[in-house]
Design a protein around this motif. Structure first.
Motif, mmCIF file in Angstrom:
data_model
loop_
_atom_site.group_PDB
_atom_site.id
_atom_site.type_symbol
_atom_site.label_atom_id
_atom_site.label_comp_id
_atom_site.label_asym_id
_atom_site.label_seq_id
_atom_site.Cartn_x
_atom_site.Cartn_y
_atom_site.Cartn_z
ATOM 1 N N LEU A 135 7.252 41.912 20.360
ATOM 2 C CA LEU A 135 6.182 42.776 19.863
ATOM 3 C C LEU A 135 6.751 43.804 18.881
ATOM 4 O O LEU A 135 6.239 43.995 17.779
ATOM 5 C CB LEU A 135 5.504 43.478 21.039
ATOM 6 C CG LEU A 135 4.377 44.438 20.696
ATOM 7 C CD1 LEU A 135 3.162 43.667 20.225
ATOM 8 C CD2 LEU A 135 4.015 45.303 21.884
ATOM 9 N N SER B 74 12.207 38.811 24.356
ATOM 10 C CA SER B 74 11.339 39.217 25.453
ATOM 11 C C SER B 74 10.010 39.664 24.859
ATOM 12 O O SER B 74 9.935 39.946 23.661
ATOM 13 C CB SER B 74 11.978 40.380 26.206
ATOM 14 O OG SER B 74 12.077 41.477 25.340
ATOM 15 N N PRO B 75 8.942 39.738 25.651
ATOM 16 C CA PRO B 75 7.655 40.156 25.082
ATOM 17 C C PRO B 75 7.726 41.487 24.343
ATOM 18 O O PRO B 75 7.141 41.634 23.278
ATOM 19 C CB PRO B 75 6.753 40.243 26.303
ATOM 20 C CG PRO B 75 7.328 39.284 27.264
ATOM 21 C CD PRO B 75 8.809 39.338 27.061
ATOM 22 N N ILE B 76 8.464 42.470 24.892
ATOM 23 C CA ILE B 76 8.529 43.767 24.215
ATOM 24 C C ILE B 76 9.363 43.657 22.948
ATOM 25 O O ILE B 76 8.995 44.171 21.891
ATOM 26 C CB ILE B 76 9.089 44.848 25.170
ATOM 27 C CG1 ILE B 76 7.974 45.253 26.134
ATOM 28 C CG2 ILE B 76 9.586 46.051 24.395
ATOM 29 C CD1 ILE B 76 8.288 46.426 27.002
#
Lengths: 267, 152
Positions: free
Chosen positions: A195, A190-192
């Protein structure tokens, strides 16, 4: 027989090594790592400009360590990783032989860390211009543009962890991303989660990355990962004057300190 | 619409800033209520992952505070922390996370007033910056993408 093969054959004939890790042609027309445990296979050993993989990644593997006496075919980035893991007490002087390939492609046998340090000083190359230009371009963006740039890049990440597998300095037996109590980094892509993973990876390599760029070459979705560690190393050089992979007695900047370290943001 | 009230998480060391915040309380100094204090043995213990987690959990701003240089209970924890924050801040800037949302400070056990000022200043600065939208938008990106995949 090439000079490289001669050096390798001599090591086997002397009984100096049990396993040699080098490069050979593979069936896809490229090159792959080859693990040679007897002198009969030595004629498969090659070196050319396609041989970029940093073979020191295998040094920490238990499957390789059990062979005992080892030799590696390494170019400049590989030798830098040798000194970096030496500074982290992972390899001792004389633990392995290194067949070093200089910038003209000529092999020579190195064993002790002083020889490696001299070799690195004499064979310095400039970092690739493309990488430096991209780093400068990102640094000249506004903060919002930088955030957009990296979220776009990280959104491609499929969490294959090739960047970790290919890195000679990612040798923790349990990586932070594999720990689930507590779950520091979301396992989904997922993006989080992406990151977090890329920030954690970069921070754990800050001041340790020797800049071989293998993470970037291994990345199946072409995220410019080497930029993160290169930029961190740049700020470490500015703040503390340290550069990893140059000396075997290098002190990891984040586990040492100076009373006179200067910052301008702590209130 | 009511004014935006920032959520601030403060990661503080047990020996200096936590005692300083306690002093602010026992001295009856009033300061903004937006801060949630998390106590650590030392600033050297404060991992950068904790800061990222705070943003993920909805913090709009973060305070990291501990003993002044030369005051660390464990002699050198704050020096190590100082190096870590110097490097981490540069990484945040490079990735484009607003590093103004993380405020680093040295607050000793005697500086109750400094603590109150620090919290008040941070709250007003974060109020001006507005809510930390970037991380919340990331969540939307995630669900949108998954939605797109299912629809395809």
């Amino acid at each position: 027989m090439t000079e490289l093969q001669n050096i390798a054959k001599k090591l086997f004939d002397d009984g100096s090594i049990n396993l040699l890790i080098g490069y050979s042609n593979n069936e896809n027309g490229g090159t792959s790592a080859i693990f040679i445990d007897n002198s009969a296979d030595i004629d498969k050993l090659i070196y050319n400009e396609n041989c970029h993989q940093n073979l020191m990644v295998y040094f920490q593997k238990p499957e390789v360590k059990k062979f005992g006496k080892l030799a590696f075919v390494v170019s400049l980035p590989g030798l830098k990783s040798v000194l970096e893991i030496a500074s982290e007490n992972q390899i001792k002087d004389g633990d392995a032989y290194f067949i070093a390939i200089d910038k003209d492609g000529n092999p020579s046998l190195l064993q002790d860390f002083h020889q490696i340090e001299d070799f690195i000083t004499n064979n310095q190359t400039k970092p690739p211009m493309g990488l430096l230009k991209l780093m400068e371009k990102i640094n000249n963006m506004t903060r919002e543009e930088r955030w957009q740039y990296w979220t776009d890049e990280f959104s491609k990440c499929i969490k294959c962890y090739a960047c970790r597998s290919v890195c000679p300095l990612c040798y923790c037996t349990q990586c932070i991303t594999d720990i689930n109590i507590p779950q520091w980094i979301s396992t989904e892509s997922s993006p989080i989660g992406n990151l977090d993973w890329h920030i954690a990876r970069a921070m754990h390599l800050a001041g340790r990355c020797i800049g071989c760029g293998e993470c970037m070459k291994a990345c199946p979705v072409d995220i410019p990962l080497a930029l993160l560690t290169a930029n961190l190393n740049k700020s470490i050089a500015i703040h503390f004057g340290d550069e990893p992979g140059m000396k075997a007695d290098y002190k990891y900047p984040l586990s040492h300190y100076k009373l006179e370290d200067k910052e301008n943001f702590i209130r | 619409m009511s004014e935006f009230e920032p959520k601030i998480v403060a990661f503080v060391c047990n020996w200096c800033t936590y005692a300083g915040a306690d002093l602010a309380g026992t001295s009856r100094i009033k300061y903004a209520q937006n801060v949630r204090i998390v106590r650590f043995p030392c600033t050297g213990r404060i991992d950068f992952m904790l800061l990222l987690k705070a943003f993920e959990e909805g913090a709009d701003g973060i305070i990291v505070s501990g003993c002044h240089p030369a005051d660390c209970h464990y002699t050198s924890g704050n020096y190590h922390a100082r190096r870590r924050w110097m490097v981490f801040k540069d990484l945040l800037d490079f990735i484009g996370i607003d590093s103004r949302r993380i405020v680093f400070s040295w607050v000793s056990a005697a500086e109750g007033a400094k603590w109150a000022h620090l919290v008040n200043d941070t709250v007003s600065e974060i109020r001006n910056l507005g809510p930390m939208k970037e991380y919340k938008n990331l969540e939307n990106v995630s669900s949108n993408k998954i939605g797109e995949l299912i629809n395809d």
